[in-house]
Design a protein around this motif. Structure first.
Motif, PDB file in Angstrom:
ATOM      1  N   GLY A  50       0.826  -1.207   0.000  1.00 46.07           N
ATOM      2  CA  GLY A  50       0.000   0.000   0.000  1.00 46.07           C
ATOM      3  C   GLY A  50       0.858   1.254   0.000  1.00 46.07           C
ATOM      4  N   ALA A  51       1.950   1.241   0.776  1.00 47.50           N
ATOM      5  CA  ALA A  51       2.865   2.378   0.811  1.00 47.50           C
ATOM      6  C   ALA A  51       3.537   2.579  -0.544  1.00 47.50           C
ATOM      7  N   LEU A  52       3.915   1.469  -1.182  1.00 49.42           N
ATOM      8  CA  LEU A  52       4.551   1.557  -2.503  1.00 49.42           C
ATOM      9  C   LEU A  52       3.591   2.162  -3.530  1.00 49.42           C
ATOM     10  N   LEU A  53       2.349   1.715  -3.517  1.00 48.32           N
ATOM     11  CA  LEU A  53       1.378   2.235  -4.474  1.00 48.32           C
ATOM     12  C   LEU A  53       1.034   3.694  -4.176  1.00 48.32           C
ATOM     13  N   PHE A  54       1.023   4.064  -2.889  1.00 45.07           N
ATOM     14  CA  PHE A  54       0.802   5.467  -2.524  1.00 45.07           C
ATOM     15  C   PHE A  54       1.872   6.355  -3.162  1.00 45.07           C
ATOM     16  N   LEU A 140      -5.930   1.461 -16.072  1.00 42.53           N
ATOM     17  CA  LEU A 140      -5.545   0.050 -16.147  1.00 42.53           C
ATOM     18  C   LEU A 140      -5.981  -0.703 -14.889  1.00 42.53           C
ATOM     19  N   LEU A 141      -5.870  -0.044 -13.733  1.00 44.75           N
ATOM     20  CA  LEU A 141      -6.274  -0.673 -12.478  1.00 44.75           C
ATOM     21  C   LEU A 141      -7.769  -0.969 -12.455  1.00 44.75           C
ATOM     22  N   VAL A 142      -8.552   0.037 -12.791  1.00 45.04           N
ATOM     23  CA  VAL A 142     -10.007  -0.141 -12.766  1.00 45.04           C
ATOM     24  C   VAL A 142     -10.425  -1.188 -13.797  1.00 45.04           C
ATOM     25  N   ALA A 143      -9.837  -1.126 -14.984  1.00 50.21           N
ATOM     26  CA  ALA A 143     -10.211  -2.071 -16.038  1.00 50.21           C
ATOM     27  C   ALA A 143      -9.902  -3.510 -15.628  1.00 50.21           C
ATOM     28  N   GLN A 144      -8.733  -3.748 -15.030  1.00 51.82           N
ATOM     29  CA  GLN A 144      -8.396  -5.129 -14.682  1.00 51.82           C
ATOM     30  C   GLN A 144      -9.259  -5.659 -13.554  1.00 51.82           C
ATOM     31  N   MET A 145      -9.612  -4.815 -12.610  1.00 55.68           N
ATOM     32  CA  MET A 145     -10.463  -5.273 -11.516  1.00 55.68           C
ATOM     33  C   MET A 145     -11.883  -5.571 -12.006  1.00 55.68           C
ATOM     34  N   LEU A 146     -12.357  -4.807 -12.988  1.00 58.99           N
ATOM     35  CA  LEU A 146     -13.687  -5.053 -13.539  1.00 58.99           C
ATOM     36  C   LEU A 146     -13.712  -6.293 -14.440  1.00 58.99           C
ATOM     37  N   GLY A 167     -15.440 -11.014  -1.722  1.00 64.04           N
ATOM     38  CA  GLY A 167     -15.051 -10.132  -0.623  1.00 64.04           C
ATOM     39  C   GLY A 167     -13.586  -9.746  -0.605  1.00 64.04           C
ATOM     40  N   PRO A 168     -12.661 -10.716  -0.610  1.00 69.63           N
ATOM     41  CA  PRO A 168     -11.234 -10.370  -0.582  1.00 69.63           C
ATOM     42  C   PRO A 168     -10.798  -9.534  -1.781  1.00 69.63           C
ATOM     43  N   PHE A 169     -11.424  -9.773  -2.938  1.00 67.76           N
ATOM     44  CA  PHE A 169     -11.084  -8.990  -4.109  1.00 67.76           C
ATOM     45  C   PHE A 169     -11.466  -7.521  -3.897  1.00 67.76           C
ATOM     46  N   VAL A 170     -12.669  -7.305  -3.396  1.00 65.33           N
ATOM     47  CA  VAL A 170     -13.136  -5.941  -3.148  1.00 65.33           C
ATOM     48  C   VAL A 170     -12.276  -5.276  -2.076  1.00 65.33           C
ATOM     49  N   GLU A 171     -11.961  -6.034  -1.019  1.00 64.68           N
ATOM     50  CA  GLU A 171     -11.137  -5.483   0.064  1.00 64.68           C
ATOM     51  C   GLU A 171      -9.759  -5.085  -0.454  1.00 64.68           C
ATOM     52  N   ALA A 172      -9.141  -5.939  -1.272  1.00 66.74           N
ATOM     53  CA  ALA A 172      -7.818  -5.626  -1.821  1.00 66.74           C
ATOM     54  C   ALA A 172      -7.877  -4.379  -2.703  1.00 66.74           C
ATOM     55  N   PHE A 173      -8.936  -4.258  -3.482  1.00 66.61           N
ATOM     56  CA  PHE A 173      -9.073  -3.085  -4.350  1.00 66.61           C
ATOM     57  C   PHE A 173      -9.186  -1.806  -3.528  1.00 66.61           C
ATOM     58  N   VAL A 174      -9.981  -1.856  -2.465  1.00 66.63           N
ATOM     59  CA  VAL A 174     -10.165  -0.664  -1.633  1.00 66.63           C
ATOM     60  C   VAL A 174      -8.890  -0.321  -0.872  1.00 66.63           C
ATOM     61  N   VAL A 175      -8.288  -1.334  -0.231  1.00 62.96           N
ATOM     62  CA  VAL A 175      -7.123  -1.091   0.625  1.00 62.96           C
ATOM     63  C   VAL A 175      -5.876  -0.741  -0.177  1.00 62.96           C
ATOM     64  N   ILE A 177      -5.772   0.111  -3.620  1.00 62.13           N
ATOM     65  CA  ILE A 177      -5.917   1.030  -4.746  1.00 62.13           C
ATOM     66  C   ILE A 177      -6.618   2.326  -4.326  1.00 62.13           C
ATOM     67  N   VAL A 178      -7.832   2.198  -3.824  1.00 61.52           N
ATOM     68  CA  VAL A 178      -8.636   3.383  -3.537  1.00 61.52           C
ATOM     69  C   VAL A 178      -7.998   4.236  -2.442  1.00 61.52           C
ATOM     70  N   VAL A 179      -7.631   3.610  -1.330  1.00 68.61           N
ATOM     71  CA  VAL A 179      -7.079   4.377  -0.208  1.00 68.61           C
ATOM     72  C   VAL A 179      -5.745   5.039  -0.570  1.00 68.61           C
ATOM     73  N   PRO A 180      -4.750   4.297  -1.117  1.00 66.70           N
ATOM     74  CA  PRO A 180      -3.496   4.964  -1.493  1.00 66.70           C
ATOM     75  C   PRO A 180      -3.690   6.083  -2.521  1.00 66.70           C
ATOM     76  N   LEU A 181      -4.591   5.863  -3.482  1.00 66.13           N
ATOM     77  CA  LEU A 181      -4.835   6.887  -4.498  1.00 66.13           C
ATOM     78  C   LEU A 181      -5.439   8.139  -3.878  1.00 66.13           C
ATOM     79  N   ALA A 182      -6.404   7.961  -2.967  1.00 68.79           N
ATOM     80  CA  ALA A 182      -7.029   9.108  -2.306  1.00 68.79           C
ATOM     81  C   ALA A 182      -6.011   9.866  -1.446  1.00 68.79           C
ATOM     82  N   LEU A 183      -5.173   9.133  -0.707  1.00 59.49           N
ATOM     83  CA  LEU A 183      -4.151   9.781   0.113  1.00 59.49           C
ATOM     84  C   LEU A 183      -3.129  10.528  -0.747  1.00 59.49           C
ATOM     85  N   ALA A 184      -2.760   9.929  -1.876  1.00 61.48           N
ATOM     86  CA  ALA A 184      -1.799  10.580  -2.761  1.00 61.48           C
ATOM     87  C   ALA A 184      -2.365  11.883  -3.309  1.00 61.48           C
ATOM     88  N   TRP A 185      -3.606  11.866  -3.716  1.00 58.71           N
ATOM     89  CA  TRP A 185      -4.198  13.086  -4.250  1.00 58.71           C
ATOM     90  C   TRP A 185      -4.401  14.129  -3.148  1.00 58.71           C
TER      91      TRP A 185
END
Length: 330
Positions: A50-54, A140-146, A167-175, A177-185
């Protein structure tokens, strides 16, 4: 990144391939020497990843993302190579894979998802457009998860529903992708308004190489003890990973030519099609039932093959797509 920076950070960036290989070697030694540490190290994967993706997302200005959506040819080429060409290549090799279900799921997870982290680094080293890849990352992230659930269903059939939970797929996407991206912005916004925010952002961006090294070390060390009796099946997928890298080099060049991309964009497409999202899909593999635990090792094996492959790519892709030899510049 600032060219004025010197010292250990600059040296690590200059020799980052050697740093990554060293980290994987250290991880393998740690896993063999202290196998009992494996479960504990698994818990460290998500935080360090998560830190790396942030930090990766931090280098993608939000405004640049809007502008990147206008670069239709590059984005179209990236989507075609990753979500049309790659599935066809995987389909061609799927029947030849070991029959073990865990091995097949591991191969599908890792090969069907394009990389969004160190692809930017390696592409840049080979003269590819790191800026375009950075801007294309969220798409690319959103497309691959969908698309991944549908691809898995097409390859594995309805039996997949009994072993893979959403469940684990959704959790991994949120933790991851979504959280690091939001923190970065959020940090980008602070940096644009306050000098203190800019200083924090500058410091954070210097951690890219150490975080990648730490991620590779933790991932390899945590999974080596899991090899056990699955070593034969895991070793059997290595030729497929090597073949994938070879095929995708030429397939990526063909797609870039089809979309008439310039040299830097063409090299970026080649790297995007060849590098896979092993570090992000690993938590998904770890979330599978214990009976399928080998899938995680299969994913990590791809990382080992790919990093070695990237050493070759950095040298060979500039020859495959030489300056001025790509199709018309856009």
């Amino acid at each position: 990144m600032s060219q004025e920076r010197s010292g250990p950070v600059e040296r690590m960036e200059r020799h980052q391939i050697a740093v990554y290989l060293g980290a994987m070697a250290a991880g393998a030694l740690t896993g063999w020497a202290a196998p009992a540490a494996g479960p504990g190290l698994e818990h460290a994967i998500n935080p360090v990843l998560g830190a790396l993706l942030f930090v990766t997302f931090l280098q993608v200005p939000a405004a640049e993302l809007v502008r990147s959506l206008r670069d239709g040819r590059f984005l179209s080429a990236a989507l075609v190579v990753n979500f049309v060409v790659v599935p066809l290549v995987v389909a061609a090799m799927f029947a030849l894979l070991p029959a073990d279900q865990a091995v097949r799921i591991g191969v599908l997870l890792v090969l069907l998802c394009p990389c969004v982290d160190y692809v930017i680094v390696f592409s840049g080293l080979a003269g590819g457009s790191a800026r375009r890849l950075l801007a294309a990352t969220p798409l690319l992230l959103v497309a691959q998860m969908l698309l991944l659930p549908g691809f898995l269903y097409l390859f594995m059939g309805s039996e997949l529903a009994d072993i893979v939970e959403a469940g684990p797929f959704v959790e991994a996407f949120v933790v991851l992708i979504v959280v690091p991206l939001a923190l970065a912005w959020a940090l980008q916004t602070w940096a644009a308004r306050r000098p203190a925010g800019q200083r924090v952002s500058d410091v954070a961006t210097t951690t890219m190489v150490p975080l990648m090294a730490a991620t590779l070390l933790v991932v390899v060390a945590s999974q080596v003890p899991e090899l056990g009796g699955g070593l034969t099946d895991v070793a059997a997928v290595i030729p497929f990973y090597v073949a994938f890298l070879v095929v995708m080099a030429f397939a990526g060049k063909a797609v870039a030519r089809l979309f008439r991309l310039d040299t830097a964009a063409s090299r970026a497409v080649v790297f995007s099609g060849a590098t896979r999202n092993s570090l992000v899909v690993l938590p998904l593999a770890l979330a599978l039932p214990d009976a399928l635990s080998v899938a995680a090792v299969v994913v990590v094996t791809q990382t080992l093959v790919e990093v070695l492959g990237m050493v070759a790519y950095v040298r060979l892709v500039p020859r495959l797509v030489p300056d001025g030899k790509a199709a018309a510049t856009g």
